[in-house]
Design an enzyme around this catalytic site. Structure first.
Site, mmCIF file in Angstrom:
data_model
loop_
_atom_site.group_PDB
_atom_site.id
_atom_site.type_symbol
_atom_site.label_atom_id
_atom_site.label_comp_id
_atom_site.label_asym_id
_atom_site.label_seq_id
_atom_site.Cartn_x
_atom_site.Cartn_y
_atom_site.Cartn_z
ATOM 1 N N PRO A 2 -60.313 69.731 27.397
ATOM 2 C CA PRO A 2 -61.308 68.845 28.000
ATOM 3 C C PRO A 2 -60.942 68.383 29.406
ATOM 4 O O PRO A 2 -60.193 67.441 29.592
ATOM 5 C CB PRO A 2 -61.370 67.652 27.036
ATOM 6 C CG PRO A 2 -60.717 68.119 25.788
ATOM 7 C CD PRO A 2 -59.715 69.123 26.207
ATOM 8 N N GLU A 3 -61.500 69.063 30.391
ATOM 9 C CA GLU A 3 -61.453 68.574 31.753
ATOM 10 C C GLU A 3 -62.834 68.006 32.029
ATOM 11 O O GLU A 3 -63.635 67.887 31.108
ATOM 12 C CB GLU A 3 -61.085 69.714 32.712
ATOM 13 C CG GLU A 3 -59.803 70.414 32.260
ATOM 14 C CD GLU A 3 -59.308 71.439 33.251
ATOM 15 O OE1 GLU A 3 -59.606 71.293 34.440
ATOM 16 O OE2 GLU A 3 -58.635 72.384 32.830
ATOM 17 N N LYS A 58 -62.234 62.434 33.374
ATOM 18 C CA LYS A 58 -62.101 62.859 31.981
ATOM 19 C C LYS A 58 -62.325 61.695 31.017
ATOM 20 O O LYS A 58 -62.085 61.835 29.821
ATOM 21 C CB LYS A 58 -60.706 63.458 31.749
ATOM 22 C CG LYS A 58 -60.389 64.618 32.682
ATOM 23 C CD LYS A 58 -58.931 65.035 32.595
ATOM 24 C CE LYS A 58 -58.597 66.033 33.687
ATOM 25 N NZ LYS A 58 -57.164 66.355 33.738
ATOM 26 N N ARG A 112 -54.386 67.368 18.045
ATOM 27 C CA ARG A 112 -52.987 67.176 18.440
ATOM 28 C C ARG A 112 -52.630 65.726 18.687
ATOM 29 O O ARG A 112 -51.579 65.430 19.239
ATOM 30 C CB ARG A 112 -52.700 68.002 19.689
ATOM 31 C CG ARG A 112 -53.188 69.421 19.482
ATOM 32 C CD ARG A 112 -52.328 70.457 20.048
ATOM 33 N NE ARG A 112 -52.922 71.736 19.676
ATOM 34 C CZ ARG A 112 -52.846 72.829 20.386
ATOM 35 N NH1 ARG A 112 -52.201 72.817 21.519
ATOM 36 N NH2 ARG A 112 -53.390 73.935 19.973
ATOM 37 N N ARG A 260 -46.759 73.601 35.648
ATOM 38 C CA ARG A 260 -47.885 74.170 34.935
ATOM 39 C C ARG A 260 -48.056 75.643 35.292
ATOM 40 O O ARG A 260 -47.822 76.041 36.436
ATOM 41 C CB ARG A 260 -49.222 73.474 35.257
ATOM 42 C CG ARG A 260 -49.209 71.989 35.395
ATOM 43 C CD ARG A 260 -48.544 71.223 34.303
ATOM 44 N NE ARG A 260 -49.223 71.229 33.024
ATOM 45 C CZ ARG A 260 -48.913 70.379 32.040
ATOM 46 N NH1 ARG A 260 -47.971 69.483 32.215
ATOM 47 N NH2 ARG A 260 -49.528 70.435 30.897
#
Length: 271
Positions: A2-3, A58, A112, A260
DNA sequence: GGCGTTGTTCGACT
DNA sequence: TAGTCGAACAACGC
């Protein structure tokens, strides 16, 4: 993942499914997912209704019929929503469930447990306290420059910083930099006026494209770098086909920037 | 079954 | 001090 675009899709989903229904109860499997005491959450929201939504970056805000009672949702890395009838099985990972009196439930899926839900009383105060920057869809070129220009770090981690501009995550930043012909390790304070202009346009392009295709990556135009990530069902039969730059055919490079995974075209994105 | 992944926070370093 | 950077966090899919 989810961005901004995925959160926007979830906002629209909640808006069309869950407004104007009285909350009867809230089930919470793991209290760690809450940023507000469970008893406070129950006492404040029982009998209330959701009446509107608002999104910055977000962050999703759900307005209720009490003006100073707002539910804040953050989807972490894997959060999702599922509106379903109470007679059906609870969806997997629906660790927070808003139960409405009409027999339907809104499940907040947290596979998560990086997701968070809590109450706030003022959106602007919350954003200020968290130092959330302007939303990527609305930030002006001038504000973007003002935020980025003073920074000496690589442009990629700067764009990932929610204080600078809100809503960009890992793959979106790669896509934005690719569309703007900027190397992820160019220092932020060395960007030229032309690059800032390209960057601003690319942010808009990528975010609007992702929202238009409801964040379904395989539907994105072939000119997008995202296809190298080989997520969900690739549109290509030949898995090799999308390892190359869709513009110049150079093999896409994979490296690590700011901890990243990063993809870029080594020919067109140079420092 | 170990590794990679995702966003944010926090601590350490400059 | 403030900016920068990297590790840690949880838990799943592959």
């Amino acid at each position: 993942m989810p961005e901004l675009p995925e959160v926007e899709i979830r906002r629209q989903y909640l808006e069309t499914s869950s407004l104007h229904q009285v909350i009867a109860h809230i089930e919470v499997e793991d209290k760690k997912l809450l940023t507000t005491e469970y008893s406070t959450l129950i006492n404040t929201l029982t009998g209330r209704q959701f009446v509107g939504t608002h999104r910055v970056g977000k962050n999703l805000f759900v307005l209720t019929d009490a003006p100073d009672v707002i539910v804040h949702m953050h989807f972490g890395m894997t959060g999702d929503l599922d509106y379903y009838h109470a007679s059906l099985d609870r969806p997997r990972f629906a660790r927070i469930v808003f139960e409405f009196t009409n027999g339907f439930n809104l499940g907040f899926l947290c596979p998560r447990k990086f997701e968070r839900v809590g109450l706030i009383d003022d959106i602007d105060a919350f954003l200020k306290r968290k130092k959330i920057g302007e939303d990527g869809l609305v930030i002006s070129l001038e504000d973007l420059i003002r935020q980025i220009q003073p920074k000496k770090a690589f442009i990629k981690p700067v764009l990932l910083d929610q204080h600078v501009v809100a809503g960009l995550g890992n793959w979106i930043v790669d896509e934005v930099l690719f569309q703007a012909y900027i190397h992820p390790e160019q220092r932020a304070n060395t960007l030229t006026a032309i690059q800032f202009d390209q960057l601003h346009k690319a942010i808009r392009l990528v975010l609007e494209t992702a929202i238009r295709y409801e964040a379904t990556y395989r539907d994105f135009p072939n000119s997008f770098l995202i296809h190298v990530r080989e997520w969900d069902n690739s549109p290509y039969d030949d898995v090799e086909a999308h390892k190359f730059c869709p513009r110049c055919g150079t093999r896409i490079e994979r490296s690590e920037v700011g901890g990243r995974t990063t993809f870029f075209c080594p020919k067109e994105q140079v420092v």
